[in-house]
Design a protein around this motif. Structure first.
Motif, PDB file in Angstrom:
ATOM      1  N   LEU A  34      -3.611  -1.311  17.236  1.00 32.47           N
ATOM      2  CA  LEU A  34      -3.808  -0.166  18.124  1.00 32.47           C
ATOM      3  C   LEU A  34      -2.450   0.373  18.534  1.00 32.47           C
ATOM      4  N   LYS A  35      -2.287   1.692  18.437  1.00 25.96           N
ATOM      5  CA  LYS A  35      -1.042   2.358  18.838  1.00 25.96           C
ATOM      6  C   LYS A  35      -1.387   3.580  19.659  1.00 25.96           C
ATOM      7  N   VAL A  36      -0.479   3.946  20.542  1.00 32.15           N
ATOM      8  CA  VAL A  36      -0.585   5.211  21.246  1.00 32.15           C
ATOM      9  C   VAL A  36       0.597   6.046  20.803  1.00 32.15           C
ATOM     10  N   GLN A  37       0.310   7.221  20.233  1.00 28.47           N
ATOM     11  CA  GLN A  37       1.354   8.088  19.717  1.00 28.47           C
ATOM     12  C   GLN A  37       1.081   9.497  20.219  1.00 28.47           C
ATOM     13  N   GLU A  38       2.013  10.012  20.991  1.00 31.21           N
ATOM     14  CA  GLU A  38       1.892  11.343  21.575  1.00 31.21           C
ATOM     15  C   GLU A  38       0.577  11.503  22.334  1.00 31.21           C
ATOM     16  N   GLY A  39       0.186  10.442  23.074  1.00 34.35           N
ATOM     17  CA  GLY A  39      -1.023  10.491  23.882  1.00 34.35           C
ATOM     18  C   GLY A  39      -2.313  10.260  23.128  1.00 34.35           C
ATOM     19  N   ASN A  40      -2.240   9.997  21.813  1.00 27.88           N
ATOM     20  CA  ASN A  40      -3.434   9.745  20.994  1.00 27.88           C
ATOM     21  C   ASN A  40      -3.538   8.266  20.679  1.00 27.88           C
ATOM     22  N   LEU A  41      -4.742   7.728  20.772  1.00 28.26           N
ATOM     23  CA  LEU A  41      -5.004   6.350  20.390  1.00 28.26           C
ATOM     24  C   LEU A  41      -5.239   6.312  18.887  1.00 28.26           C
ATOM     25  N   ILE A  42      -4.485   5.463  18.194  1.00 25.59           N
ATOM     26  CA  ILE A  42      -4.575   5.366  16.738  1.00 25.59           C
ATOM     27  C   ILE A  42      -4.991   3.946  16.378  1.00 25.59           C
TER      28      ILE A  42
END
Length: 79
Positions: A34-42
């Motif tokens: 799980l990653k958060v990139q530019e406010g998006n959960l990926i």
């Protein structure tokens, strides 16, 4: 497709519909990152490393080894 974040014990959870899992080629108990990139959960699938037995089972016997030319010697190679 939309879903809702719901309480699950002391945590929060998102249920992933079967259709989404099939499109992402994910199955129950697959590991994901799980990653958060530019406010998006990926959600990123963690690639499973194949065992030697799995690799051998997939081998179809079509590999033919051979020699290859590495060119003329250019230095102090011993022949």
């Amino acid at each position: 497709m939309y879903t809702t974040i719901q309480k699950w014990g002391n945590s929060q959870a998102v249920r992933l519909p079967k259709a989404i899992l099939e499109m992402a080629q994910l199955n129950e108990n697959d590991r994901v990152e799980l990653k958060v990139q530019e406010g998006n959960l990926i959600i990123i699938p963690v690639k499973k490393h194949k065992t030697l037995q799995e690799r051998i089972a997939e081998y179809k016997g079509d590999y033919k080894c051979g020699e290859w030319d590495t060119g003329e010697p250019t230095g102090n190679e011993v022949l």
